[in-house]
Design an enzyme around this catalytic site. Sequence first.
Site, short mmCIF file in Angstrom:
data_model
loop_
_atom_site.label_atom_id
_atom_site.label_comp_id
_atom_site.label_asym_id
_atom_site.label_seq_id
_atom_site.Cartn_x
_atom_site.Cartn_y
_atom_site.Cartn_z
N ARG A 1 -10.56 5.35 -8.38
CA ARG A 1 -9.31 5.34 -7.64
C ARG A 1 -8.34 4.32 -8.23
NH1 ARG A 1 -8.79 4.14 -1.11
NH2 ARG A 1 -6.53 3.82 -1.06
N ARG B 1 -6.17 -7.12 -10.67
CA ARG B 1 -4.91 -7.75 -10.27
C ARG B 1 -5.13 -9.14 -9.71
NH1 ARG B 1 -2.82 -3.30 -6.36
NH2 ARG B 1 -1.29 -4.92 -5.83
N ASP C 1 -4.42 2.56 -7.36
CA ASP C 1 -3.49 2.36 -6.26
C ASP C 1 -2.07 2.79 -6.63
OD1 ASP C 1 -5.47 1.29 -4.63
OD2 ASP C 1 -5.11 -0.75 -5.36
#
Length: 258
Positions: free
Chosen positions: A63, A209, A65
């Site tokens: 996945r 991140r 974002d």
Amino acid sequence: MRYALEVQYRGKNYAGSQIQFENGEQIAEPTIQGELEKAIRTLIKRGEPADNTRPIKTIFSGRTDKGVNSLGQVVHFDYDKEIVASKFVYQMNEILPDDISVSNLRVVPDSFHAQKSARSRYYRYEFINRRYKQAFDGDILRVKYEIDIERMQIALNFLLGEHDFSSFKSSGTLNPSKVCFITRAEVEKQGDRVFIHIEGNRFLYNMVRTIVGTLLEIEGHKLPPEHMKDVLEAHDRRKAGKTVSPYGLTLMGIEYSQ
């Protein structure tokens, strides 16, 4: 038959790669998966009876974002007829929005799974290191203070190998497993552009991140590079830096054992 497809996209205009649900209902915001499955259904229906309603479900390697890009996302799907790869790829790219494209369709064994068969994933985070903005900076993060990539590399080296990365996971992580094996963690600077390259067997939600945010905290506050080791060993998200903007993060590629 099972098919694997490489997908490239710019994530800015999508609510992430996966179709989203809330209280059992699909959220209306566009996703990469939604656009991809819609295009596949369109192509398949062109060559089949109008009452054919068999769903095509795509499985992504992982996945991403909202705002995260991909140059090497891998997706698999099952379809019981032969697909001519060159024709399929061309027609898909004519149907898909301009910020999504596909390539390299191939037949894979039924045992292949885009997510579970992946051996490693490679992400790159890009940011600008310049005091003043420029018109074409776009959405990419700009760091105004001077950074030292040698110090940053020392900090990144502490992440190599197998560790519990609890300090770098988002509170929204559902997977209870927090151990990852990082095989590459490098920084390079090209002019005023800085690239963080991280490769590993798996990643936690927002992990890359948050690692970048911790690197910038170390540089911004002139902390010793060893601070990264302290954060890693704390197993406490509160010890790490901020989770930086998704813009600039790109899934570069996936490696498989088969």
